[in-house]
Design an enzyme around this catalytic site. Structure first.
Site, mmCIF file in Angstrom:
data_model
loop_
_atom_site.group_PDB
_atom_site.id
_atom_site.type_symbol
_atom_site.label_atom_id
_atom_site.label_comp_id
_atom_site.label_asym_id
_atom_site.label_seq_id
_atom_site.Cartn_x
_atom_site.Cartn_y
_atom_site.Cartn_z
ATOM 1 N NE ARG A 203 -2.051 -5.071 10.307
ATOM 2 C CZ ARG A 203 -1.500 -4.121 9.538
ATOM 3 N NH1 ARG A 203 -0.683 -3.236 10.066
ATOM 4 N NH2 ARG A 203 -1.778 -4.071 8.255
ATOM 5 C CG ASP B 188 1.272 -5.373 7.706
ATOM 6 O OD1 ASP B 188 1.776 -4.230 7.675
ATOM 7 O OD2 ASP B 188 0.763 -5.895 6.706
ATOM 8 C CG ASP C 3 10.701 3.251 5.068
ATOM 9 O OD1 ASP C 3 11.907 3.356 5.278
ATOM 10 O OD2 ASP C 3 10.218 2.380 4.313
ATOM 11 C CE LYS D 254 12.394 0.691 8.433
ATOM 12 N NZ LYS D 254 12.016 -0.142 7.271
ATOM 13 C CG ASP E 204 3.186 2.417 11.114
ATOM 14 O OD1 ASP E 204 3.448 3.443 10.441
ATOM 15 O OD2 ASP E 204 2.768 1.371 10.586
ATOM 16 C CE LYS F 99 -6.222 -3.331 7.570
ATOM 17 N NZ LYS F 99 -6.065 -4.679 6.978
ATOM 18 N N GLY F 100 -1.404 0.266 10.781
ATOM 19 C CA GLY F 100 -0.154 0.066 11.509
ATOM 20 C C GLY F 100 -0.049 0.797 12.833
ATOM 21 C CG PHE G 184 10.151 -5.137 6.461
ATOM 22 C CD1 PHE G 184 9.603 -4.029 5.848
ATOM 23 C CD2 PHE G 184 9.302 -6.134 6.917
ATOM 24 C CE1 PHE G 184 8.226 -3.907 5.669
ATOM 25 C CE2 PHE G 184 7.926 -6.023 6.741
ATOM 26 C CZ PHE G 184 7.396 -4.910 6.118
HETATM 27 P P1 5GP Z 1 6.846 5.895 3.995
HETATM 28 O O1 5GP Z 1 5.777 6.538 3.186
HETATM 29 O O2 5GP Z 1 7.430 6.768 5.067
HETATM 30 O O3 5GP Z 1 7.905 5.252 3.122
HETATM 31 O O4 5GP Z 1 6.223 4.612 4.658
HETATM 32 C C1 5GP Z 1 5.411 4.656 5.740
HETATM 33 C C2 5GP Z 1 4.647 3.370 5.846
HETATM 34 O O5 5GP Z 1 5.363 2.252 5.312
HETATM 35 C C3 5GP Z 1 4.444 3.034 7.295
HETATM 36 O O6 5GP Z 1 3.265 3.626 7.766
HETATM 37 C C4 5GP Z 1 4.390 1.527 7.286
HETATM 38 O O7 5GP Z 1 3.071 1.111 7.081
HETATM 39 C C5 5GP Z 1 5.244 1.112 6.123
HETATM 40 N N1 5GP Z 1 6.589 0.703 6.553
HETATM 41 C C6 5GP Z 1 7.748 1.365 6.419
HETATM 42 N N2 5GP Z 1 8.781 0.693 6.957
HETATM 43 C C7 5GP Z 1 8.249 -0.438 7.464
HETATM 44 C C8 5GP Z 1 8.803 -1.538 8.196
HETATM 45 O O8 5GP Z 1 10.003 -1.658 8.501
HETATM 46 N N3 5GP Z 1 7.921 -2.511 8.559
HETATM 47 C C9 5GP Z 1 6.598 -2.452 8.266
HETATM 48 N N4 5GP Z 1 5.837 -3.464 8.678
HETATM 49 N N5 5GP Z 1 6.043 -1.431 7.603
HETATM 50 C C10 5GP Z 1 6.863 -0.429 7.221
#
Ligand code: 5GP
Length: 180
Positions: free
Chosen positions: A164, A158, A102, A130, A99, A42-43, A151
């Protein structure tokens, strides 16, 4: 500012300005092509809905929901499809709208998955990056902002489904997520 935030990282005006630029860039790059924008639930919903209003091309939209986080603030490294696309994407020009990148695990899974379905082309548009936390080598083709390793919530992002709806992006006070 919301009381659970330590500080605001990106103000509403800065986000809107950047999203408009990204929409215009996509419009230029895909001139004459028909696009499918795939929003990751949903992000990315808030970013997605602002972005498409700056894409001046024939386009359609579809959505996927992926689980990689549960309720925690660290990735489990496990990616699961909770909701798949409604339509097939064979021969289509795809942009995944996400969104935040990470660890990169979610996007690298999604990219491989969608390429294997026969898309004509595939690019990634992510509002936030990030880079410090990257585990796999992946980079968005269109990127809004590079942010430090904190974070963040708001503008679609969220913590335990909250925040959100904030129109800006901020860093949550650590005590909010360490208390449970
Ligand atoms: P990845 O697979 O790249 O580690 O993570 C991607 C997902 O992790 C993003 O789509 C998001 O939903 C969540 N995420 C990563 N960092 C953050 C953050 O700082 N805040 C929030 N709310 N969600 C995050």
């Amino acid at each position: 500012m919301h009381k659970d935030l330590a500080y605001v990282l990106l103000e509403e005006e800065a986000i809107q300005k950047r999203v408009k630029e990204l929409g215009r860039q996509i419009t230029r790059d895909y001139e004459g092509k028909e696009l499918v924008l795939i929003g990751i639930l949903k992000g990315a919903v808030v970013f997605f809905s602002d972005l498409i209003r700056h894409v001046e091309l024939p386009m359609s939209m579809d959505f996927m929901a992926i689980s990689s986080y549960g309720n925690a603030t660290k990735s489990a490294g496990v990616v699961r499809i909770l909701k798949d696309l409604d339509k097939d994407i064979v021969g289509k020009h795809i942009i995944i709208v996400e969104d935040i990148v990470d660890s990169g695990l979610t996007l690298s899974f999604l990219k491989d998955n969608l390429v294997s379905r026969g898309a004509a082309s595939l690019r990634i548009c992510a509002l936030l990056d990030k880079p410090e936390r990257r585990k796999v080598d992946i980079k968005a083709d269109y990127q809004g902002f590079t942010i430090p390793d904190a974070f963040v919530v708001g503008y679609g992002l969220d913590y335990a489904e909250r925040y959100r709806n904030l129109p800006y992006i901020g860093v949550l006070k650590p005590e909010i997520y360490t208390k449970d």
